[in-house]
Design a protein around this motif. Structure first.
Motif, PDB file in Angstrom:
ATOM      1  N   VAL A 137       0.856  -1.196   0.000  1.00 22.68           N
ATOM      2  CA  VAL A 137       0.000   0.000   0.000  1.00 22.68           C
ATOM      3  C   VAL A 137       0.886   1.237   0.000  1.00 22.68           C
ATOM      4  N   ASP A 138       0.622   2.142  -0.924  1.00 25.26           N
ATOM      5  CA  ASP A 138       1.369   3.396  -1.033  1.00 25.26           C
ATOM      6  C   ASP A 138       0.854   4.390   0.011  1.00 25.26           C
ATOM      7  N   PHE A 139       1.736   4.920   0.843  1.00 27.92           N
ATOM      8  CA  PHE A 139       1.345   5.887   1.872  1.00 27.92           C
ATOM      9  C   PHE A 139       1.615   7.334   1.439  1.00 27.92           C
ATOM     10  N   ASP A 140       2.031   7.531   0.227  1.00 28.83           N
ATOM     11  CA  ASP A 140       2.215   8.881  -0.312  1.00 28.83           C
ATOM     12  C   ASP A 140       0.879   9.325  -0.918  1.00 28.83           C
ATOM     13  N   ARG A 141      -0.015   9.813  -0.065  1.00 28.39           N
ATOM     14  CA  ARG A 141      -1.392  10.128  -0.468  1.00 28.39           C
ATOM     15  C   ARG A 141      -1.776  11.555  -0.077  1.00 28.39           C
ATOM     16  N   ASP A 142      -2.950  11.980  -0.587  1.00 27.23           N
ATOM     17  CA  ASP A 142      -3.375  13.361  -0.369  1.00 27.23           C
ATOM     18  C   ASP A 142      -4.169  13.514   0.934  1.00 27.23           C
ATOM     19  N   TRP A 143      -4.564  14.744   1.208  1.00 20.82           N
ATOM     20  CA  TRP A 143      -5.280  15.105   2.434  1.00 20.82           C
ATOM     21  C   TRP A 143      -6.588  14.338   2.580  1.00 20.82           C
ATOM     22  N   ARG A 144      -7.356  14.262   1.510  1.00 20.21           N
ATOM     23  CA  ARG A 144      -8.655  13.600   1.556  1.00 20.21           C
ATOM     24  C   ARG A 144      -8.505  12.140   1.983  1.00 20.21           C
ATOM     25  N   GLU A 145      -7.520  11.444   1.437  1.00 25.66           N
ATOM     26  CA  GLU A 145      -7.323  10.037   1.759  1.00 25.66           C
ATOM     27  C   GLU A 145      -6.825   9.847   3.189  1.00 25.66           C
ATOM     28  N   TYR A 146      -5.948  10.731   3.642  1.00 24.57           N
ATOM     29  CA  TYR A 146      -5.485  10.627   5.029  1.00 24.57           C
ATOM     30  C   TYR A 146      -6.584  10.997   6.014  1.00 24.57           C
ATOM     31  N   LYS A 147      -7.510  11.823   5.579  1.00 28.56           N
ATOM     32  CA  LYS A 147      -8.635  12.185   6.440  1.00 28.56           C
ATOM     33  C   LYS A 147      -9.594  11.006   6.606  1.00 28.56           C
ATOM     34  N   SER A 148      -9.924  10.328   5.507  1.00 26.50           N
ATOM     35  CA  SER A 148     -10.919   9.254   5.549  1.00 26.50           C
ATOM     36  C   SER A 148     -10.336   7.886   5.872  1.00 26.50           C
ATOM     37  N   GLY A 149      -9.038   7.691   5.605  1.00 22.84           N
ATOM     38  CA  GLY A 149      -8.398   6.406   5.874  1.00 22.84           C
ATOM     39  C   GLY A 149      -8.242   5.562   4.619  1.00 22.84           C
ATOM     40  N   PHE A 150      -7.331   4.601   4.665  1.00 23.86           N
ATOM     41  CA  PHE A 150      -7.081   3.744   3.502  1.00 23.86           C
ATOM     42  C   PHE A 150      -6.334   2.486   3.936  1.00 23.86           C
ATOM     43  N   GLY A 151      -6.187   1.555   2.979  1.00 26.32           N
ATOM     44  CA  GLY A 151      -5.454   0.325   3.248  1.00 26.32           C
ATOM     45  C   GLY A 151      -6.349  -0.847   3.607  1.00 26.32           C
ATOM     46  N   VAL A 152      -5.722  -1.912   4.104  1.00 27.51           N
ATOM     47  CA  VAL A 152      -6.409  -3.149   4.477  1.00 27.51           C
ATOM     48  C   VAL A 152      -6.295  -3.331   5.995  1.00 27.51           C
ATOM     49  N   LEU A 153      -7.422  -3.566   6.642  1.00 30.37           N
ATOM     50  CA  LEU A 153      -7.474  -3.590   8.111  1.00 30.37           C
ATOM     51  C   LEU A 153      -6.407  -4.469   8.766  1.00 30.37           C
ATOM     52  N   ASP A 154      -6.191  -5.667   8.238  1.00 30.72           N
ATOM     53  CA  ASP A 154      -5.249  -6.585   8.886  1.00 30.72           C
ATOM     54  C   ASP A 154      -3.876  -6.601   8.213  1.00 30.72           C
ATOM     55  N   GLU A 155      -3.624  -5.583   7.345  1.00 23.27           N
ATOM     56  CA  GLU A 155      -2.312  -5.492   6.701  1.00 23.27           C
ATOM     57  C   GLU A 155      -1.786  -4.056   6.824  1.00 23.27           C
ATOM     58  N   ASN A 156      -1.432  -3.425   5.702  1.00 21.44           N
ATOM     59  CA  ASN A 156      -0.988  -2.026   5.723  1.00 21.44           C
ATOM     60  C   ASN A 156      -2.214  -1.125   5.808  1.00 21.44           C
ATOM     61  N   TYR A 157      -2.200  -0.202   6.781  1.00 23.92           N
ATOM     62  CA  TYR A 157      -3.470   0.462   7.106  1.00 23.92           C
ATOM     63  C   TYR A 157      -3.260   1.817   7.777  1.00 23.92           C
ATOM     64  N   TRP A 158      -4.174   2.759   7.443  1.00 23.36           N
ATOM     65  CA  TRP A 158      -4.265   4.053   8.137  1.00 23.36           C
ATOM     66  C   TRP A 158      -5.731   4.301   8.436  1.00 23.36           C
ATOM     67  N   ILE A 159      -6.096   4.496   9.703  1.00 18.15           N
ATOM     68  CA  ILE A 159      -7.496   4.561  10.114  1.00 18.15           C
ATOM     69  C   ILE A 159      -8.219   5.806   9.627  1.00 18.15           C
TER      70      ILE A 159
END
Length: 300
Positions: A137-159
């Motif tokens: 999972v790429d963590f170089d993301r924009d504000w909207r994605e860091y605000k809402s969260g991304f990734g896979v719950l049991d792997e690479n993840y940002w809430i």
């Protein structure tokens, strides 16, 4: 009962005024005076008014039925909400197993959402808010994605920053960070309190309690810093240069959302090693004892 009384009243009034005003029983051979016609008109008017009352009664009964339906729906929703846990401490209280659970958070949303709970660290009850274990999972993301969260719950993840703010501002939480080097050594950093501000403030790292652990304190430096992404710069374009978002402050002493891989810059914690990216990192939060006491009193 009301309808039965109205029925009797109408039949009585239909008979009584005509019988007494005309002074005789109605039949086809009798000639009636003008007063009888007037009384019949009065009766007709009264019947019409009774019909109007009956219509209004039906409308009122329909409205009452609608209100009762809505109240039943609200009670059902409250019942469902009470049955859903509000933290990992509650969600995994019976199974004591690490995994995905549904919880609800009043300050964030009435709708339950999935989270990953860790029951292996310090008696469990920890909610995973960030995890890096691979480059999937790429963590170089924009504000909207860091605000809402991304990734896979049991792997690479940002809430997501919005959930993070809701959790930490609704009740006191502590923070636990697990880290591991590629050489195999493991470290941890624990903070007695952790609070992230609102979006209007820039999601700052507002409160960070007392440190304990083996990793060294590389997060205290970022206290008070606003969150920065590549498209929402609150520092010196550090998010662009170091390919990830964080609470940057000229630029960092720690950066757990950096580019993954064995590079000189990436997933870093300077107290462990400078210019050396970590193999894994995981951030977890859990309600403090003060929070639990407060929630217990609120429940009473």
């Amino acid at each position: 009962m009301l309808r039965y009384i109205l029925f009797l009243s109408v039949h009585y009034l239909l008979w009584f005024p005509v019988e007494n005003v005309c002074g005789e029983t109605l039949d086809s051979s009798t000639i009636y005076d003008y007063n009888c016609d007037v009384q019949i008109d009065v009766v007709k008017t009264f019947i019409k008014e009774l019909q109007d009352v009956r219509k209004r009664e039906d409308i009122i009964l329909a409205q009452i039925s609608l209100i009762e339906t809505k109240l039943q729906s609200v009670e059902e929703q409250l019942s469902v909400r009470k049955s859903v846990a509000s933290s990992c401490l509650e969600a995994a209280a019976e199974s004591f197993k690490t995994g995905v659970y549904n919880i609800t958070l009043e300050k964030f949303s009435d709708t339950p959402f999935a989270v990953y709970c860790n029951e292996e660290v310090d008696y469990g009850g920890w909610l995973v808010i960030q995890r890096r274990v691979s480059d999937a999972v790429d963590f170089d993301r924009d504000w909207r994605e860091y605000k809402s969260g991304f990734g896979v719950l049991d792997e690479n993840y940002w809430i997501g920053l919005e959930k993070l703010h809701a959790f930490t501002s609704s009740c006191q939480h502590e923070l636990y960070i697990e880290m591991q080097k590629y050489s195999g050594e493991s470290y941890y950093a624990r903070y007695s309190e952790f609070v992230v501000g609102s979006e209007s403030e820039g999601y700052p790292l507002r409160i960070l309690g007392t440190y304990a652990g083996t990793a060294g304190d590389s997060l205290k430096y970022h206290l008070g810093a606003k969150f920065t992404t590549r498209d929402h710069d609150n520092d010196r374009k550090c998010a662009v240069y170091f390919e990830g978002a964080w609470w940057f402050k000229k630029c960092y002493y720690s950066h757990l959302n950096g580019a993954y891989g064995q590079t000189s810059t990436g997933v870093e914690w300077f107290s462990i090693a400078m210019d050396e990216s970590l193999k894994s990192a995981q951030m977890l939060i859990r309600p403090t004892e003060k929070c639990l006491r407060r929630m217990s009193l609120k429940a009473k």
